[in-house]
Design a protein around this motif. Structure first.
Motif, PDB file in Angstrom:
ATOM      1  N   ALA A 109       0.816  -1.216   0.000  1.00 44.93           N
ATOM      2  CA  ALA A 109       0.000   0.000   0.000  1.00 44.93           C
ATOM      3  C   ALA A 109       0.849   1.265   0.000  1.00 44.93           C
ATOM      4  O   ALA A 109       0.481   2.261  -0.630  1.00 44.93           O
ATOM      5  CB  ALA A 109      -0.938  -0.006   1.207  1.00 44.93           C
ATOM      6  N   PHE A 110       1.981   1.235   0.672  1.00 49.11           N
ATOM      7  CA  PHE A 110       2.821   2.428   0.793  1.00 49.11           C
ATOM      8  C   PHE A 110       3.960   2.484  -0.226  1.00 49.11           C
ATOM      9  O   PHE A 110       4.673   3.478  -0.307  1.00 49.11           O
ATOM     10  CB  PHE A 110       3.386   2.536   2.212  1.00 49.11           C
ATOM     11  CG  PHE A 110       2.336   2.888   3.218  1.00 49.11           C
ATOM     12  CD1 PHE A 110       1.816   4.168   3.280  1.00 49.11           C
ATOM     13  CD2 PHE A 110       1.845   1.929   4.085  1.00 49.11           C
ATOM     14  CE1 PHE A 110       0.838   4.498   4.195  1.00 49.11           C
ATOM     15  CE2 PHE A 110       0.853   2.249   5.007  1.00 49.11           C
ATOM     16  CZ  PHE A 110       0.347   3.539   5.066  1.00 49.11           C
ATOM     17  N   GLU A 111       4.116   1.430  -1.026  1.00 46.85           N
ATOM     18  CA  GLU A 111       5.232   1.356  -1.966  1.00 46.85           C
ATOM     19  C   GLU A 111       5.329   2.581  -2.868  1.00 46.85           C
ATOM     20  O   GLU A 111       6.408   3.100  -3.118  1.00 46.85           O
ATOM     21  CB  GLU A 111       5.092   0.097  -2.819  1.00 46.85           C
ATOM     22  CG  GLU A 111       6.209  -0.114  -3.800  1.00 46.85           C
ATOM     23  CD  GLU A 111       6.048  -1.416  -4.565  1.00 46.85           C
ATOM     24  OE1 GLU A 111       7.043  -1.859  -5.137  1.00 46.85           O
ATOM     25  OE2 GLU A 111       4.936  -1.976  -4.590  1.00 46.85           O
ATOM     26  N   ARG A 112       4.226   3.085  -3.323  1.00 50.79           N
ATOM     27  CA  ARG A 112       4.255   4.235  -4.239  1.00 50.79           C
ATOM     28  C   ARG A 112       4.682   5.525  -3.540  1.00 50.79           C
ATOM     29  O   ARG A 112       4.959   6.523  -4.190  1.00 50.79           O
ATOM     30  CB  ARG A 112       2.911   4.412  -4.921  1.00 50.79           C
ATOM     31  CG  ARG A 112       1.786   4.788  -3.988  1.00 50.79           C
ATOM     32  CD  ARG A 112       0.465   4.898  -4.763  1.00 50.79           C
ATOM     33  NE  ARG A 112      -0.624   5.186  -3.872  1.00 50.79           N
ATOM     34  CZ  ARG A 112      -1.375   4.287  -3.260  1.00 50.79           C
ATOM     35  NH1 ARG A 112      -1.138   2.997  -3.455  1.00 50.79           N
ATOM     36  NH2 ARG A 112      -2.343   4.637  -2.461  1.00 50.79           N
ATOM     37  N   HIS A 113       4.757   5.505  -2.217  1.00 48.95           N
ATOM     38  CA  HIS A 113       5.151   6.695  -1.458  1.00 48.95           C
ATOM     39  C   HIS A 113       6.621   6.686  -1.036  1.00 48.95           C
ATOM     40  O   HIS A 113       7.093   7.658  -0.453  1.00 48.95           O
ATOM     41  CB  HIS A 113       4.265   6.846  -0.215  1.00 48.95           C
ATOM     42  CG  HIS A 113       2.826   7.045  -0.546  1.00 48.95           C
ATOM     43  ND1 HIS A 113       2.338   8.211  -1.092  1.00 48.95           N
ATOM     44  CD2 HIS A 113       1.769   6.202  -0.417  1.00 48.95           C
ATOM     45  CE1 HIS A 113       1.039   8.098  -1.276  1.00 48.95           C
ATOM     46  NE2 HIS A 113       0.669   6.895  -0.883  1.00 48.95           N
ATOM     47  N   TYR A 114       7.341   5.612  -1.310  1.00 46.84           N
ATOM     48  CA  TYR A 114       8.741   5.518  -0.878  1.00 46.84           C
ATOM     49  C   TYR A 114       9.570   6.694  -1.390  1.00 46.84           C
ATOM     50  O   TYR A 114      10.423   7.216  -0.688  1.00 46.84           O
ATOM     51  CB  TYR A 114       9.384   4.213  -1.333  1.00 46.84           C
ATOM     52  CG  TYR A 114       8.835   2.969  -0.666  1.00 46.84           C
ATOM     53  CD1 TYR A 114       8.164   3.024   0.549  1.00 46.84           C
ATOM     54  CD2 TYR A 114       8.990   1.725  -1.259  1.00 46.84           C
ATOM     55  CE1 TYR A 114       7.663   1.881   1.151  1.00 46.84           C
ATOM     56  CE2 TYR A 114       8.501   0.575  -0.658  1.00 46.84           C
ATOM     57  CZ  TYR A 114       7.835   0.654   0.541  1.00 46.84           C
ATOM     58  OH  TYR A 114       7.356  -0.470   1.130  1.00 46.84           O
ATOM     59  N   ARG A 115       9.324   7.122  -2.629  1.00 43.72           N
ATOM     60  CA  ARG A 115      10.087   8.231  -3.224  1.00 43.72           C
ATOM     61  C   ARG A 115       9.874   9.545  -2.485  1.00 43.72           C
ATOM     62  O   ARG A 115      10.656  10.466  -2.617  1.00 43.72           O
ATOM     63  CB  ARG A 115       9.715   8.385  -4.691  1.00 43.72           C
ATOM     64  CG  ARG A 115      10.279   7.305  -5.562  1.00 43.72           C
ATOM     65  CD  ARG A 115       9.945   7.563  -7.036  1.00 43.72           C
ATOM     66  NE  ARG A 115      10.733   6.722  -7.905  1.00 43.72           N
ATOM     67  CZ  ARG A 115      10.375   5.492  -8.285  1.00 43.72           C
ATOM     68  NH1 ARG A 115       9.235   4.988  -7.869  1.00 43.72           N
ATOM     69  NH2 ARG A 115      11.151   4.794  -9.080  1.00 43.72           N
ATOM     70  N   GLU A 116       8.799   9.630  -1.726  1.00 45.82           N
ATOM     71  CA  GLU A 116       8.475  10.857  -0.998  1.00 45.82           C
ATOM     72  C   GLU A 116       9.212  10.985   0.333  1.00 45.82           C
ATOM     73  O   GLU A 116       9.203  12.054   0.942  1.00 45.82           O
ATOM     74  CB  GLU A 116       6.968  10.926  -0.732  1.00 45.82           C
ATOM     75  CG  GLU A 116       6.126  10.930  -1.996  1.00 45.82           C
ATOM     76  CD  GLU A 116       4.655  10.725  -1.708  1.00 45.82           C
ATOM     77  OE1 GLU A 116       4.231  10.843  -0.532  1.00 45.82           O
ATOM     78  OE2 GLU A 116       3.913  10.419  -2.660  1.00 45.82           O
ATOM     79  N   LEU A 117       9.840   9.917   0.781  1.00 42.93           N
ATOM     80  CA  LEU A 117      10.532   9.948   2.065  1.00 42.93           C
ATOM     81  C   LEU A 117      11.639  10.997   2.045  1.00 42.93           C
ATOM     82  O   LEU A 117      12.404  11.078   1.086  1.00 42.93           O
ATOM     83  CB  LEU A 117      11.117   8.580   2.404  1.00 42.93           C
ATOM     84  CG  LEU A 117      10.103   7.472   2.673  1.00 42.93           C
ATOM     85  CD1 LEU A 117      10.814   6.140   2.830  1.00 42.93           C
ATOM     86  CD2 LEU A 117       9.283   7.786   3.903  1.00 42.93           C
ATOM     87  N   ASN A 118      11.728  11.786   3.096  1.00 42.66           N
ATOM     88  CA  ASN A 118      12.769  12.816   3.162  1.00 42.66           C
ATOM     89  C   ASN A 118      13.507  12.768   4.495  1.00 42.66           C
ATOM     90  O   ASN A 118      13.868  13.777   5.049  1.00 42.66           O
ATOM     91  CB  ASN A 118      12.178  14.209   2.903  1.00 42.66           C
ATOM     92  CG  ASN A 118      11.125  14.573   3.937  1.00 42.66           C
ATOM     93  OD1 ASN A 118      10.869  13.834   4.873  1.00 42.66           O
ATOM     94  ND2 ASN A 118      10.521  15.725   3.772  1.00 42.66           N
ATOM     95  N   LEU A 119      13.730  11.572   4.977  1.00 43.40           N
ATOM     96  CA  LEU A 119      14.468  11.362   6.215  1.00 43.40           C
ATOM     97  C   LEU A 119      15.633  10.422   5.921  1.00 43.40           C
ATOM     98  O   LEU A 119      15.645   9.776   4.884  1.00 43.40           O
ATOM     99  CB  LEU A 119      13.552  10.762   7.286  1.00 43.40           C
ATOM    100  CG  LEU A 119      13.015   9.359   7.023  1.00 43.40           C
ATOM    101  CD1 LEU A 119      12.614   8.722   8.335  1.00 43.40           C
ATOM    102  CD2 LEU A 119      11.812   9.412   6.111  1.00 43.40           C
TER     103      LEU A 119
END
Length: 78
Positions: free
Chosen positions: A8-18
């Motif tokens: 479910a969260f795979e498409r958001h990995y690129r958004e990580l900024n930590l």
């Protein structure tokens, strides 16, 4: 619930900024480093990938000092 949530969260990995350290044992028989760990590393541009030779799936148990070194590296040695 880990697997459905990871999908479910795979498409958001690129958004990580930590800071992200990906630590993988090269002798892991459960996780394929190229298909999973290296792909995740490519998806998170600012991540670091640490491939640990002679280590299997339970990196935190078999190489805790190398795991902590990877963590220290991404957080600036705090």
């Amino acid at each position: 619930m880990m697997i459905p949530n990871a999908f479910a969260f795979e498409r958001h990995y690129r958004e990580l900024n930590l800071p992200v350290a990906i630590v993988a044992g090269e002798c892991d028989r459960i996780v394929d480093i190229e298909k999973q760990s290296a792909r995740l590393h490519r998806d998170i541009a600012h991540s670091s990938l640490h491939r640990l030779a002679g280590v299997g799936h339970m990196v935190h148990q078999s190489a805790p000092e190398r795991l902590m070194a990877a963590i220290d590296e991404v957080v600036g040695g705090r």
